[in-house]
Write a protein that holds these residues in place. Sequence first.
Motif: not given
Length: 156
Positions: A116-126
Amino acid sequence: MSDPQRIRLTLEQEDDYAFRIRFDETTIADLMTDEPAPLGKGEGPNPTRLLAAAVANCLSASLLFALRKFKNTPGKLVTHATAELARNEQGRLRVEHIHADIQLAEAGTAHASLERILAQFENFCVVTESVRHGVDVSVSITDADGVQLHGTARAE
């Protein structure tokens, strides 16, 4: 949506292509930038290196945040970034690709909810998401007398 946030900084030319960057309204130390030879002396990172560093740093911080959000206690991350430059149709050098290689200090199996972390962490990188989707940039040029020579004034 929340109110927009502003980050202010000031660049002051020190010598040739060397600039001192002051991070206004903070206690962050000034940063010297410079272009590599033959334009500059290479006495500081140039904007291309700063862009690659910003993408890599933001991705690393986003991953770290996501890991910790799911109660993981990761060791120190190490990230290697590579920016590939190429000439466009007009022959001008552009950043064509940035690759960030983030290395965890432990096995992935040591982390809960890793999929789950790997699926979404990039979306939070401004920074990364801003670069990927384009950034609206406006330019104005004003002379020493305060006369605007180019562009439109931005709201302060």
